[in-house]
Design a protein around this motif. Structure first.
Motif, PDB file in Angstrom:
ATOM      1  N   GLU A 181       0.859  -1.180   0.000  1.00 52.40           N
ATOM      2  CA  GLU A 181       0.000   0.000   0.000  1.00 52.40           C
ATOM      3  C   GLU A 181       0.902   1.240   0.000  1.00 52.40           C
ATOM      4  N   PRO A 182       0.727   2.171  -0.929  1.00 54.55           N
ATOM      5  CA  PRO A 182       1.537   3.392  -0.887  1.00 54.55           C
ATOM      6  C   PRO A 182       1.396   4.144   0.431  1.00 54.55           C
ATOM      7  N   VAL A 183       0.180   4.164   0.975  1.00 50.45           N
ATOM      8  CA  VAL A 183      -0.067   4.626   2.345  1.00 50.45           C
ATOM      9  C   VAL A 183      -0.825   3.506   3.034  1.00 50.45           C
ATOM     10  N   GLN A 184      -0.327   3.029   4.149  1.00 48.38           N
ATOM     11  CA  GLN A 184      -0.963   1.896   4.826  1.00 48.38           C
ATOM     12  C   GLN A 184      -2.241   2.368   5.507  1.00 48.38           C
ATOM     13  N   GLY A 185      -3.369   1.796   5.110  1.00 49.50           N
ATOM     14  CA  GLY A 185      -4.663   2.257   5.582  1.00 49.50           C
ATOM     15  C   GLY A 185      -4.999   1.797   6.976  1.00 49.50           C
ATOM     16  N   VAL A 186      -5.318   0.516   7.117  1.00 52.15           N
ATOM     17  CA  VAL A 186      -5.629  -0.040   8.438  1.00 52.15           C
ATOM     18  C   VAL A 186      -4.445   0.140   9.384  1.00 52.15           C
ATOM     19  N   GLY A 187      -3.246   0.194   8.834  1.00 51.93           N
ATOM     20  CA  GLY A 187      -2.050   0.380   9.649  1.00 51.93           C
ATOM     21  C   GLY A 187      -1.934   1.743  10.287  1.00 51.93           C
ATOM     22  N   GLY A 188      -2.875   2.654  10.002  1.00 52.62           N
ATOM     23  CA  GLY A 188      -2.865   3.951  10.673  1.00 52.62           C
ATOM     24  C   GLY A 188      -2.412   5.098   9.795  1.00 52.62           C
ATOM     25  N   PHE A 189      -2.558   4.957   8.467  1.00 54.13           N
ATOM     26  CA  PHE A 189      -2.166   5.995   7.513  1.00 54.13           C
ATOM     27  C   PHE A 189      -0.683   6.320   7.630  1.00 54.13           C
ATOM     28  N   THR A 190       0.121   5.278   7.705  1.00 54.92           N
ATOM     29  CA  THR A 190       1.570   5.424   7.720  1.00 54.92           C
ATOM     30  C   THR A 190       2.105   5.286   6.305  1.00 54.92           C
ATOM     31  N   SER A 191       3.286   5.836   6.049  1.00 46.54           N
ATOM     32  CA  SER A 191       3.887   5.724   4.729  1.00 46.54           C
ATOM     33  C   SER A 191       5.397   5.899   4.831  1.00 46.54           C
ATOM     34  N   PRO A 192       6.127   5.399   3.843  1.00 47.07           N
ATOM     35  CA  PRO A 192       7.572   5.619   3.802  1.00 47.07           C
ATOM     36  C   PRO A 192       7.894   6.951   3.153  1.00 47.07           C
ATOM     37  N   PRO A 193       9.151   7.339   3.114  1.00 50.62           N
ATOM     38  CA  PRO A 193       9.523   8.527   2.340  1.00 50.62           C
ATOM     39  C   PRO A 193       9.189   8.315   0.866  1.00 50.62           C
ATOM     40  N   ASP A 194       8.839   9.393   0.171  1.00 50.34           N
ATOM     41  CA  ASP A 194       8.600   9.301  -1.263  1.00 50.34           C
ATOM     42  C   ASP A 194       9.831   8.700  -1.945  1.00 50.34           C
ATOM     43  N   GLY A 195       9.579   7.810  -2.884  1.00 50.99           N
ATOM     44  CA  GLY A 195      10.671   7.204  -3.637  1.00 50.99           C
ATOM     45  C   GLY A 195      11.087   5.837  -3.164  1.00 50.99           C
ATOM     46  N   LEU A 196      10.620   5.403  -1.983  1.00 50.24           N
ATOM     47  CA  LEU A 196      11.047   4.088  -1.484  1.00 50.24           C
ATOM     48  C   LEU A 196      10.650   2.976  -2.455  1.00 50.24           C
ATOM     49  N   TYR A 197       9.392   2.972  -2.908  1.00 50.11           N
ATOM     50  CA  TYR A 197       8.957   1.869  -3.758  1.00 50.11           C
ATOM     51  C   TYR A 197       9.578   1.943  -5.145  1.00 50.11           C
ATOM     52  N   ALA A 198       9.968   3.124  -5.590  1.00 55.02           N
ATOM     53  CA  ALA A 198      10.740   3.222  -6.827  1.00 55.02           C
ATOM     54  C   ALA A 198      12.101   2.564  -6.648  1.00 55.02           C
ATOM     55  N   ALA A 199      12.730   2.797  -5.507  1.00 59.63           N
ATOM     56  CA  ALA A 199      14.017   2.157  -5.230  1.00 59.63           C
ATOM     57  C   ALA A 199      13.854   0.648  -5.106  1.00 59.63           C
ATOM     58  N   PHE A 200      12.770   0.213  -4.457  1.00 56.24           N
ATOM     59  CA  PHE A 200      12.479  -1.221  -4.401  1.00 56.24           C
ATOM     60  C   PHE A 200      12.282  -1.776  -5.811  1.00 56.24           C
ATOM     61  N   ARG A 201      11.562  -1.023  -6.649  1.00 56.51           N
ATOM     62  CA  ARG A 201      11.255  -1.484  -7.998  1.00 56.51           C
ATOM     63  C   ARG A 201      12.541  -1.735  -8.780  1.00 56.51           C
ATOM     64  N   ASP A 202      13.552  -0.901  -8.612  1.00 55.29           N
ATOM     65  CA  ASP A 202      14.823  -1.105  -9.309  1.00 55.29           C
ATOM     66  C   ASP A 202      15.419  -2.464  -8.956  1.00 55.29           C
TER      67      ASP A 202
END
Length: 427
Positions: A207-228
């Protein structure tokens, strides 16, 4: 009347079917951003049926589309050509950002994530899946199997081998003390190390922003770095946009776009807001992935005409009225107002979020220890003040969740913030 209904509810429905409030309410009707209960009390709705009433209650354009379609035909299944389903799929594919996109409609986010997992594991010939800690992806057997939130995981049994990755929560865990750049680098190093110890997985679902988890999120760009890292190994990226899609975060139409330098995800799942209360979920994927199944399949209720008519009317309204822009403007004002309130409340650890997706995490003053009692107290006090909000979080449900319909006005944002201020200062 409500107490009678509560007794009947408890007599025939499961004990684990959660209800909000010590004295649960029955919502009987709504209009705009307000709803009324069976006793005639009016509430400003800051939760929208768990982020589902995305535009407004009783939105005339959606109600009209539903009524007109219901007068013609409610349902035929996917065994027959279905004009509303084709028309909505065309619009969804167009706004998805995925090249050569194909769309499959379901009845819920859970079912959408089930389908995404089926596609990914079939396409990759692997039943290993990466998921984020503190995540939630639904209540089915396979969706629970990739949910990283203990409070929503009733069994450890699963058809999948799930490996959980760091990064979904910026301000907790072993990397919380790092800068954003260092945080992303540490999470990527952790992912790379994990992949070195297992057979190649099918996909990462996040989830780009974790919903049930309390609307938490990583810094922008984390999933792009994961994608690489994942792309080098052929591992797919599934973005669970059930709560973040359709402009709710304000800055972007999809939550993944905050991490989009590596291009769109391979698969996107959606639900909740598209139908504005009607039961619509779905999956978007590149044609080669969507078409990888070699057995027959249909959907009896996914894509049914009346829900497709609602979704098409709702999406059209959202785009024509720039509700993403409204979420950015009004949400930005609301989050700053709530941060100003929180500065004087010792129980508030953090106010976070973007657009009209805002979380307030509560802890015992002077500590990082979650305080679910305080969260419940604020929920009750807000209701008494005429405001409905949600709660969640991976640490004993200690985060308040604020997600109003995207047509929220500045005056309504101030009204809700004033109620929350009184509730928080009363702790």
């Amino acid at each position: 009347m409500t107490h009678d209904l509560l007794g009947r509810h408890r007599a025939v429905l499961p004990d684990w079917l959660a209800l909000y409030y010590e004295d649960p309410i029955e919502i009987t009707h709504g209009e705009g951003r307000y709803v009324w209960d069976a006793a005639g009390n009016r509430y400003l709705d800051f939760f929208g049926g768990i982020l589902t009433t995305m535009t407004a209650h009783a939105l005339p354009e959606v109600s009209k589309a539903v009524g007109e379609q219901a007068g013609r035909l409610l349902h035929s299944s996917t065994l027959y050509l279905n004009r509303p389903m084709v028309e909505l799929a065309e619009r969804v594919a167009q706004v998805s950002g995925i090249p050569d996109a194909r769309v499959f409609f379901t009845t819920s986010g859970t079912e959408a994530n089930d389908t995404a997992l089926l596609l990914a594991t079939t396409y990759r010939r692997s039943n290993t899946v990466l998921a984020m800690r503190n995540s939630y992806h639904g209540r089915s057997f396979s969706a629970v199997g990739v949910t990283g939130n203990r409070g929503w995981s009733p069994t450890s049994l699963s058809p999948l081998q799930t490996l959980y990755v760091h990064g979904g929560v910026r301000t907790r865990g072993p990397y919380a003390h790092l800068t954003d750049r260092e945080f992303v680098a540490a999470c990527v190093d952790d992912l790379t190390d994990l992949l070195g110890h297992t057979r190649p997985p099918a996909a990462l679902i996040a989830e780009p922003v974790q919903g049930v988890g309390g609307f938490t999120s990583p810094p922008d760009g984390l999933y792009a770095a994961f994608r690489d890292v994942l792309h080098e190994r052929g591992v797919l990226w599934i973005a669970d946009e059930v709560q973040t899609g359709w402009g709710r975060t304000g800055d972007h139409f999809w939550g993944w776009q905050a991490h989009g330098r590596s291009g769109p995800p391979d698969i996107v799942t959606f639900a909740k807001g598209l139908g504005n209360g009607m039961s619509i979920g779905g999956v978007i994927a590149r044609a080669e992935i969507m078409n990888c199944l070699d057995a027959n399949s249909i959907s009896t209720f996914g894509g049914t005409q009346v829900t497709m008519a609602a979704g098409l009317a709702n999406l059209t309204y959202l785009l024509e009225h720039d509700l993403q822009g409204n979420a950015r403007r009004v949400g930005g004002l609301l989050i700053e107002r709530l941060r100003a309130v929180a500065a004087g409340v010792p129980h508030v650890r953090e106010v976070r979020g973007r657009g009209l997706m805002i979380g307030i995490e509560l802890t015992r003053p002077g500590t990082d220890e979650a305080d679910p009692r305080a969260a419940s107290a604020v929920l009750e006090e807000a209701r008494a003040g005429g405001l409905l909000i949600g709660k969640g979080g991976g640490h004993d449900t200690s985060a308040l969740r604020i997600a109003p319909p995207l047509t929220l006005t500045v005056a309504e944002a101030e009204e809700g913030a004033a109620v929350l201020e009184r509730a928080l200062r009363g702790l």
